[in-house]
Design a protein around this motif. Sequence first.
Motif, PDB file in Angstrom:
ATOM      1  N   PHE A 169      44.529 -42.655  -1.972  1.00 37.38           N
ATOM      2  CA  PHE A 169      45.139 -43.983  -2.048  1.00 37.38           C
ATOM      3  C   PHE A 169      46.632 -43.920  -1.739  1.00 37.38           C
ATOM      4  O   PHE A 169      47.150 -44.721  -0.942  1.00 37.38           O
ATOM      5  N   VAL A 170      47.335 -42.977  -2.364  1.00 37.72           N
ATOM      6  CA  VAL A 170      48.781 -42.871  -2.150  1.00 37.72           C
ATOM      7  C   VAL A 170      49.073 -42.514  -0.699  1.00 37.72           C
ATOM      8  O   VAL A 170      50.000 -43.056  -0.080  1.00 37.72           O
ATOM      9  N   ASN A 171      48.289 -41.615  -0.144  1.00 35.96           N
ATOM     10  CA  ASN A 171      48.457 -41.246   1.265  1.00 35.96           C
ATOM     11  C   ASN A 171      48.227 -42.454   2.178  1.00 35.96           C
ATOM     12  O   ASN A 171      48.934 -42.656   3.174  1.00 35.96           O
ATOM     13  N   MET A 172      47.252 -43.287   1.816  1.00 31.48           N
ATOM     14  CA  MET A 172      46.927 -44.462   2.617  1.00 31.48           C
ATOM     15  C   MET A 172      48.082 -45.457   2.648  1.00 31.48           C
ATOM     16  O   MET A 172      48.457 -45.966   3.705  1.00 31.48           O
ATOM     17  N   ILE A 173      48.689 -45.744   1.495  1.00 34.63           N
ATOM     18  CA  ILE A 173      49.762 -46.741   1.487  1.00 34.63           C
ATOM     19  C   ILE A 173      51.042 -46.185   2.114  1.00 34.63           C
ATOM     20  O   ILE A 173      51.798 -46.921   2.761  1.00 34.63           O
ATOM     21  N   LYS A 174      51.291 -44.874   1.960  1.00 35.75           N
ATOM     22  CA  LYS A 174      52.456 -44.280   2.620  1.00 35.75           C
ATOM     23  C   LYS A 174      52.286 -44.309   4.140  1.00 35.75           C
ATOM     24  O   LYS A 174      53.230 -44.594   4.887  1.00 35.75           O
ATOM     25  N   SER A 175      51.077 -44.006   4.605  1.00 35.96           N
ATOM     26  CA  SER A 175      50.804 -44.018   6.041  1.00 35.96           C
ATOM     27  C   SER A 175      50.905 -45.428   6.605  1.00 35.96           C
ATOM     28  O   SER A 175      51.418 -45.634   7.717  1.00 35.96           O
ATOM     29  N   THR A 176      50.420 -46.414   5.851  1.00 33.83           N
ATOM     30  CA  THR A 176      50.499 -47.806   6.285  1.00 33.83           C
ATOM     31  C   THR A 176      51.945 -48.233   6.472  1.00 33.83           C
ATOM     32  O   THR A 176      52.295 -48.911   7.458  1.00 33.83           O
ATOM     33  N   ALA A 177      52.801 -47.833   5.538  1.00 32.60           N
ATOM     34  CA  ALA A 177      54.219 -48.177   5.636  1.00 32.60           C
ATOM     35  C   ALA A 177      54.873 -47.492   6.828  1.00 32.60           C
ATOM     36  O   ALA A 177      55.680 -48.093   7.553  1.00 32.60           O
ATOM     37  N   LYS A 178      54.508 -46.249   7.058  1.00 28.43           N
ATOM     38  CA  LYS A 178      55.107 -45.482   8.153  1.00 28.43           C
ATOM     39  C   LYS A 178      54.698 -46.023   9.509  1.00 28.43           C
ATOM     40  O   LYS A 178      55.485 -46.071  10.456  1.00 28.43           O
ATOM     41  N   GLU A 179      53.457 -46.477   9.618  1.00 31.15           N
ATOM     42  CA  GLU A 179      52.937 -46.971  10.894  1.00 31.15           C
ATOM     43  C   GLU A 179      53.631 -48.253  11.354  1.00 31.15           C
ATOM     44  O   GLU A 179      53.610 -48.578  12.539  1.00 31.15           O
ATOM     45  N   LYS A 180      54.237 -48.986  10.442  1.00 31.36           N
ATOM     46  CA  LYS A 180      54.890 -50.240  10.804  1.00 31.36           C
ATOM     47  C   LYS A 180      56.152 -50.003  11.636  1.00 31.36           C
ATOM     48  O   LYS A 180      56.538 -50.843  12.436  1.00 31.36           O
ATOM     49  N   ASN A 181      56.803 -48.868  11.415  1.00 27.70           N
ATOM     50  CA  ASN A 181      58.037 -48.589  12.140  1.00 27.70           C
ATOM     51  C   ASN A 181      58.318 -47.086  12.072  1.00 27.70           C
ATOM     52  O   ASN A 181      58.846 -46.594  11.086  1.00 27.70           O
ATOM     53  N   TYR A 182      57.956 -46.373  13.130  1.00 30.17           N
ATOM     54  CA  TYR A 182      58.097 -44.918  13.116  1.00 30.17           C
ATOM     55  C   TYR A 182      59.559 -44.475  13.200  1.00 30.17           C
ATOM     56  O   TYR A 182      59.927 -43.428  12.666  1.00 30.17           O
ATOM     57  N   THR A 183      60.399 -45.230  13.876  1.00 30.67           N
ATOM     58  CA  THR A 183      61.784 -44.798  14.055  1.00 30.67           C
ATOM     59  C   THR A 183      62.622 -44.987  12.790  1.00 30.67           C
ATOM     60  O   THR A 183      63.495 -44.187  12.488  1.00 30.67           O
ATOM     61  N   ASN A 184      62.340 -46.050  12.036  1.00 31.79           N
ATOM     62  CA  ASN A 184      63.079 -46.309  10.793  1.00 31.79           C
ATOM     63  C   ASN A 184      62.087 -46.837   9.752  1.00 31.79           C
ATOM     64  O   ASN A 184      62.103 -48.010   9.392  1.00 31.79           O
ATOM     65  N   PRO A 185      61.208 -45.964   9.285  1.00 29.80           N
ATOM     66  CA  PRO A 185      60.067 -46.430   8.482  1.00 29.80           C
ATOM     67  C   PRO A 185      60.449 -46.933   7.096  1.00 29.80           C
ATOM     68  O   PRO A 185      61.483 -46.565   6.537  1.00 29.80           O
ATOM     69  N   THR A 186      59.593 -47.789   6.598  1.00 27.81           N
ATOM     70  CA  THR A 186      59.683 -48.197   5.195  1.00 27.81           C
ATOM     71  C   THR A 186      59.217 -47.044   4.323  1.00 27.81           C
ATOM     72  O   THR A 186      58.246 -46.365   4.630  1.00 27.81           O
ATOM     73  N   ILE A 187      59.914 -46.824   3.227  1.00 27.10           N
ATOM     74  CA  ILE A 187      59.551 -45.755   2.287  1.00 27.10           C
ATOM     75  C   ILE A 187      58.933 -46.382   1.052  1.00 27.10           C
ATOM     76  O   ILE A 187      59.492 -47.316   0.459  1.00 27.10           O
ATOM     77  N   VAL A 188      57.762 -45.899   0.686  1.00 30.23           N
ATOM     78  CA  VAL A 188      57.068 -46.383  -0.509  1.00 30.23           C
ATOM     79  C   VAL A 188      56.930 -45.215  -1.480  1.00 30.23           C
ATOM     80  O   VAL A 188      56.243 -44.231  -1.183  1.00 30.23           O
ATOM     81  N   ASN A 189      57.597 -45.310  -2.613  1.00 26.18           N
ATOM     82  CA  ASN A 189      57.545 -44.253  -3.622  1.00 26.18           C
ATOM     83  C   ASN A 189      56.724 -44.694  -4.828  1.00 26.18           C
ATOM     84  O   ASN A 189      56.956 -45.776  -5.375  1.00 26.18           O
ATOM     85  N   ILE A 190      55.773 -43.870  -5.214  1.00 25.80           N
ATOM     86  CA  ILE A 190      55.040 -44.088  -6.471  1.00 25.80           C
ATOM     87  C   ILE A 190      55.832 -43.378  -7.555  1.00 25.80           C
ATOM     88  O   ILE A 190      55.772 -42.155  -7.704  1.00 25.80           O
ATOM     89  N   ASP A 191      56.609 -44.118  -8.318  1.00 24.65           N
ATOM     90  CA  ASP A 191      57.472 -43.503  -9.326  1.00 24.65           C
ATOM     91  C   ASP A 191      56.732 -43.203 -10.627  1.00 24.65           C
ATOM     92  O   ASP A 191      57.002 -42.194 -11.282  1.00 24.65           O
ATOM     93  N   ILE A 192      55.814 -44.100 -10.991  1.00 22.97           N
ATOM     94  CA  ILE A 192      55.169 -43.998 -12.307  1.00 22.97           C
ATOM     95  C   ILE A 192      53.678 -44.262 -12.153  1.00 22.97           C
ATOM     96  O   ILE A 192      53.277 -45.200 -11.452  1.00 22.97           O
ATOM     97  N   VAL A 193      52.865 -43.444 -12.807  1.00 24.61           N
ATOM     98  CA  VAL A 193      51.427 -43.706 -12.909  1.00 24.61           C
ATOM     99  C   VAL A 193      51.113 -43.908 -14.385  1.00 24.61           C
ATOM    100  O   VAL A 193      51.442 -43.057 -15.226  1.00 24.61           O
ATOM    101  N   ILE A 194      50.484 -45.036 -14.704  1.00 22.78           N
ATOM    102  CA  ILE A 194      50.225 -45.403 -16.103  1.00 22.78           C
ATOM    103  C   ILE A 194      48.738 -45.664 -16.300  1.00 22.78           C
ATOM    104  O   ILE A 194      48.079 -46.239 -15.434  1.00 22.78           O
ATOM    105  N   THR A 195      48.236 -45.254 -17.435  1.00 24.00           N
ATOM    106  CA  THR A 195      46.842 -45.525 -17.775  1.00 24.00           C
ATOM    107  C   THR A 195      46.705 -45.789 -19.266  1.00 24.00           C
ATOM    108  O   THR A 195      47.649 -45.640 -20.040  1.00 24.00           O
ATOM    109  N   GLY A 196      45.499 -46.178 -19.657  1.00 31.01           N
ATOM    110  CA  GLY A 196      45.143 -46.300 -21.069  1.00 31.01           C
ATOM    111  C   GLY A 196      44.004 -45.332 -21.328  1.00 31.01           C
ATOM    112  O   GLY A 196      44.139 -44.144 -21.137  1.00 31.01           O
ATOM    113  N   ASP A 197      42.857 -45.848 -21.761  1.00 35.21           N
ATOM    114  CA  ASP A 197      41.625 -45.085 -21.973  1.00 35.21           C
ATOM    115  C   ASP A 197      41.713 -44.179 -23.194  1.00 35.21           C
ATOM    116  O   ASP A 197      40.904 -44.295 -24.109  1.00 35.21           O
TER     117      ASP A 197
END
Length: 435
Positions: A108-136
């Motif tokens: 999933f993380v690879n998919m959203i990072k790749s999607t952001a990069k594909e929009k603009n290869y020369t100056n791509p958008t950077i998507v950082n997953i800073d926090i992962v939270i769960t319950g359970d």
Amino acid sequence: NHDWYDGLTAFYRMMAQQNLIGNYKTIQNRSYFAYHLGFNKHIFGLDNQLKGDLDIPQVDYFKRYVSQICRPGVVHHIILLVAEPYWYSFVANDFKKRRQRLDSLDYFVNMIKSTAKEKNYTNPTIVNIDIVITGDMHHYSHYQLQNEESKDRVQHYITSGGGGAFGHVTGFLKSKITLPKLGFSTTEFDDYHIKEKFPTANKSNKFVGKNLLFFWRNYKFTSLVIFLSLFINYLQTLTNNLFATILLIIFVPTILLGTVIQVANPEPSEKEKRNNKFLYSLLFISTVSISLFFCYFKMFLARYIFPSNPDISYILQSIIPALVQSFLMGVYFWVAYRFFGLHITEISSGKIQEGYKNFLKFKITKSEITIFVIGIKEKYNWWDLLQKKKETLLQKELIEDVIFDEEGEDTFLKKHFDNYKDNLKIIETINIKTP
């Protein structure tokens, strides 16, 4: 993260029909979501319950969302919500060699990072997953990345399930875990160290030994075993067939074994498989031995102890082995947790821990995400309060009259609950810089 237990029908009924809940209105129409929090910060909620997989419509939804927020050179920060703490049982040597839930999270993380990069290869958008939270898991734990300079990695893995009916122990939590570099589809790994847990291991493990009284504390289960034992012994009186007798002798032990297999980790590592085989064999042999012993002991009871009253011997040779076998179940769970780190939920639910709740409160600014982790030592007895005062009046008080006095105490809690004093605490404050 428990919505799947009824096939999601309750979730759709309560959360996906734009109904009112108090003064709020639900807006979701699916069990997953993405929401812009402002300042290029977003919260993603994944529906990856059960096997941890993501369906195609869900993947397409997040792809579209990421595509829409892409701007050249902009950095976006994501708070990611998942169903379970997959990092607890992750084995680095098994990464992508067997089913592990972090594999699908990596996808999933690879998919959203790749999607952001594909929009603009020369100056791509950077998507950082800073926090992962769960319950359970019904406790609080926080693992933080050891190398804080790696800004493109997940910085924090947080479990905050403190609203559960019983409290999960924290004694099994490792001080250091090794996890994959999510989103890069490589075999690179990072070390995460535990920063905080609530309750502490000492406090949460105080009642673990009480699982040796499993037969008493879980009297309903014991009653079921007694009933089965009475029924089996009755059937034994109706047959002299050796094969049928053997089947009847192993019937209750097989039920007990099936119970522990049913609640075991569905995706065990090779080490867990070996430990499970050993423990399963130990439980089965022990409970079968009890059944065999009392099968022959009934002859002794009938002949020498109660020769004139066979009903008493029948009852005793049914109830006593059932009590012993139920006791052995408690011993099994205690040994499995204490020495092998298994059956964490079963060892935790042996005592309903009503205290040590927790929740998270967020503050989002342009340059920072701040998480305040709030712990509640003892529960507030709302049930008694609702017997004395109408909920509409209490709600009005909460909305209009909640203030803090000179000592910093919440006046609403102080007015209605005896345990208000020092019951709330900030477990920790987490600051994530997002320049």
